[in-house]
Scaffold this active site. Structure first.
Site, short mmCIF file in Angstrom:
data_model
loop_
_atom_site.label_atom_id
_atom_site.label_comp_id
_atom_site.label_asym_id
_atom_site.label_seq_id
_atom_site.Cartn_x
_atom_site.Cartn_y
_atom_site.Cartn_z
N ARG A 1 0.83 -1.21 0.00
CA ARG A 1 0.00 0.00 0.00
C ARG A 1 0.87 1.26 0.00
NH1 ARG A 1 -3.22 -3.54 3.79
NH2 ARG A 1 -1.30 -3.37 4.99
N ARG B 1 10.75 -0.33 9.54
CA ARG B 1 11.04 -0.65 10.94
C ARG B 1 12.56 -0.68 11.07
NH1 ARG B 1 6.66 0.49 12.04
NH2 ARG B 1 5.00 -0.73 13.00
N GLU C 1 14.28 2.02 19.46
CA GLU C 1 13.59 3.30 19.70
C GLU C 1 13.13 3.41 21.16
OE1 GLU C 1 10.44 3.42 16.83
OE2 GLU C 1 11.83 3.30 15.16
N HIS D 1 10.30 8.50 14.28
CA HIS D 1 9.18 7.59 13.97
C HIS D 1 7.87 8.39 13.89
CE1 HIS D 1 7.72 3.16 14.33
NE2 HIS D 1 6.90 3.86 13.55
P1 NAP Z 1 1.70 -3.84 2.93
O1 NAP Z 1 0.67 -3.26 2.03
O2 NAP Z 1 1.44 -5.15 3.59
O3 NAP Z 1 3.07 -3.92 2.10
C1 NAP Z 1 4.19 -4.58 2.55
C2 NAP Z 1 5.11 -4.84 1.37
O4 NAP Z 1 6.33 -5.39 1.89
C3 NAP Z 1 4.56 -5.87 0.35
O5 NAP Z 1 4.82 -5.41 -0.95
C4 NAP Z 1 5.38 -7.11 0.64
O6 NAP Z 1 5.64 -7.91 -0.49
C5 NAP Z 1 6.69 -6.51 1.10
N1 NAP Z 1 7.48 -7.49 1.84
C6 NAP Z 1 7.10 -8.22 2.92
N2 NAP Z 1 8.11 -9.04 3.29
C7 NAP Z 1 9.12 -8.82 2.41
C8 NAP Z 1 10.42 -9.38 2.25
N3 NAP Z 1 10.88 -10.32 3.08
N4 NAP Z 1 11.19 -8.93 1.22
C9 NAP Z 1 10.73 -7.97 0.39
N5 NAP Z 1 9.50 -7.40 0.49
C10 NAP Z 1 8.72 -7.83 1.49
O7 NAP Z 1 2.03 -2.84 4.12
P2 NAP Z 1 1.98 -1.23 4.12
O8 NAP Z 1 0.65 -0.77 4.53
O9 NAP Z 1 2.56 -0.74 2.86
O10 NAP Z 1 2.98 -0.95 5.36
C11 NAP Z 1 4.31 -1.40 5.30
C12 NAP Z 1 5.04 -1.20 6.62
O11 NAP Z 1 5.37 0.17 6.77
C13 NAP Z 1 4.29 -1.52 7.90
O12 NAP Z 1 4.20 -2.90 8.15
C14 NAP Z 1 5.14 -0.80 8.93
O13 NAP Z 1 6.18 -1.62 9.38
C15 NAP Z 1 5.72 0.38 8.14
N6 NAP Z 1 5.14 1.65 8.59
C16 NAP Z 1 5.94 2.58 9.19
C17 NAP Z 1 5.40 3.78 9.61
C18 NAP Z 1 6.26 4.81 10.27
O14 NAP Z 1 5.72 5.56 11.08
N7 NAP Z 1 7.52 4.93 9.92
C19 NAP Z 1 4.05 4.04 9.45
C20 NAP Z 1 3.27 3.09 8.83
C21 NAP Z 1 3.83 1.90 8.38
P3 NAP Z 1 4.49 -8.77 -1.24
O15 NAP Z 1 3.54 -7.74 -1.77
O16 NAP Z 1 5.21 -9.48 -2.33
O17 NAP Z 1 3.89 -9.64 -0.19
C1 8YV Z 2 2.93 3.89 14.53
C2 8YV Z 2 3.62 2.79 12.52
O1 8YV Z 2 1.90 3.02 14.71
O2 8YV Z 2 1.54 2.25 11.51
C3 8YV Z 2 2.67 1.87 11.84
O3 8YV Z 2 3.07 0.72 11.61
O4 8YV Z 2 4.76 2.50 12.68
C4 8YV Z 2 3.16 4.09 13.04
O5 8YV Z 2 2.05 4.61 12.38
C5 8YV Z 2 2.65 5.14 15.23
O6 8YV Z 2 3.87 5.77 15.40
C6 8YV Z 2 1.98 4.96 16.59
O7 8YV Z 2 2.78 4.23 17.44
#
Ligand code: NAP
Ligand code: 8YV
Length: 319
Positions: A153, A231, A260, A278
């Site tokens: 996404r 992460r 963190e 973060h």
């Molecule tokens: P998502 O739609 O589930 O997308 C995850 C992507 O990662 C998919 O394309 C998946 O591949 C890929 N993936 C999973 N395991 C992998 C691996 N071993 N090697 C290569 N690619 C891999 O999730 P999203 O909504 O985009 O969110 C992704 C992540 O962003 C969250 O899980 C969270 O950890 C992080 N995040 C961080 C923040 C922040 O505050 N910094 C905020 C929100 C989210 P496939 O499509 O091939 O399965």
């Molecule tokens: C945190 C995030 O949840 O959605 C995630 O996976 O890492 C962030 O949106 C947010 O910092 C609240 O803890």
């Protein structure tokens, strides 16, 4: 009548905390602060509230086995032992989609920040250095090559934004997305070798631990920049620090870290990194939307209604 009891396993955002308090008695990390009191309380817990970074281990799930839901305020849920939750019949929910725009925006903000040295330029002006010399030149972002590790996404939303900057886009994921129109590389190292900016946006957890290691950083090369909004666990932080110190890569933009909120002090002093706490989803609008969704999931779970956004592993079981 007393309110039902829920356990907050982390410090909750006030929007989520306040919504929960309108319906539940919220026990704030009692399992950590007073384990003895928690042992007596645990059988009454009907729901567990967490954040994207929170830990919900098997041992805790065993204690709260009467809970009806674990509602995570975040899309990532790598801290929750989902297999154990399923064994105890406790579905897990998260907050996908509502934060996608913000996280993609911050990823692009970090690309621009490291490429165009925006935070460094701000410091340059504030330190009164402008009169005594021009600032060092940056790296052109428009038209550069962007690599995305994880085309889910948020990865797709980053690609959409980068397209607006005329960037060429390639990616890696567990499987190729044939409908994306972007070039697929089977491994992060192959992708890194072919891009200028490498943006990491996968889930955390065991499946992605140190996916970005010394070999990937070497492939990214001395003109390449790493952006991590996924992460901290996805990047080998020691290897990254070495790569930044040795000029193996040009720089990094980091929103997430291995331990963190503790950021290695050596990073504080480096001029080729941009550090954020973060905060990729931290806007009023998005945090409200996340709170609304997390609360709706908690209410649905504790009242036996269909869950709004169960995590994929639980959605499959609930069908
Ligand atoms: P998502 O739609 O589930 O997308 C995850 C992507 O990662 C998919 O394309 C998946 O591949 C890929 N993936 C999973 N395991 C992998 C691996 N071993 N090697 C290569 N690619 C891999 O999730 P999203 O909504 O985009 O969110 C992704 C992540 O962003 C969250 O899980 C969270 O950890 C992080 N995040 C961080 C923040 C922040 O505050 N910094 C905020 C929100 C989210 P496939 O499509 O091939 O399965
Ligand atoms: C945190 C995030 O949840 O959605 C995630 O996976 O890492 C962030 O949106 C947010 O910092 C609240 O803890």
């Amino acid at each position: 009548m007393s309110k039902p009891d829920v356990l907050a396993v982390a410090k909750l955002h006030p929007f989520y905390q306040k919504a929960l308090e309108s319906v539940y008695t919220v026990h704030d990390r009692t399992h950590i602060t007073d384990p003895a009191a928690f042992a007596a309380l645990a059988p009454r817990i009907v729901g567990v509230a967490g954040t994207g970074e929170a830990s919900v281990p098997r041992s805790l799930l065993a204690q709260v086995s009467n809970a009806k839901v674990v509602s995570v305020f975040g899309v990532g849920y790598d801290g929750v032992d989902v297999a154990a939750a399923i064994e105890h019949g406790i579905p897990v929910t998260h907050t996908p989609d509502v934060l996608t725009d913000d996280v993609a925006d911050l990823a692009m903000g970090l690309v621009l920040s490291v490429g165009r040295t925006i935070p460094q330029a701000d410091q340059f002006v504030r330190a009164g250095q402008w009169p005594s010399g021009p600032i060092a030149l940056g790296r052109k972002v428009s038209g550069a090559r962007l690599g995305i590790v994880g085309l889910g996404r948020i990865g797709k939303a980053i690609a959409q934004r980068a397209s607006g900057f005329g960037m060429s886009i390639a990616y890696t994921a567990r499987s190729a997305k044939t409908d994306s129109g972007f070039k697929f590389f089977a491994t992060p190292a192959e992708l890194a070798a072919n891009v200028d900016f490498l943006v990491v946006i996968t889930p955390g957890g065991a499946g992605t631990k140190h996916l970005i290691n010394a070999d990937v950083l070497k492939a990214l090369g001395p003109r390449g920049f790493l952006i991590n909004v996924a992460r901290g666990s996805v990047v080998d932080e020691e290897a990254l620090i070495a790569a930044l110190q040795n000029g193996t890569i040009a720089g990094a933009g980091l929103d997430v870290f291995a331990n963190e909120p503790n950021v290695p002090e050596v990073l504080w002093t480096m001029n080729n990194v941009v550090l954020t706490p973060h905060m990729a989803s931290a806007t009023h609008e998005t945090r409200q939307a996340m709170a609304d969704l997390a609360f709706a999931n908690m209410q649905a779970g504790t009242s036996g209604q269909p869950l709004r956004t169960p995590v994929p592993e639980c959605a499959a079981l609930l069908k």
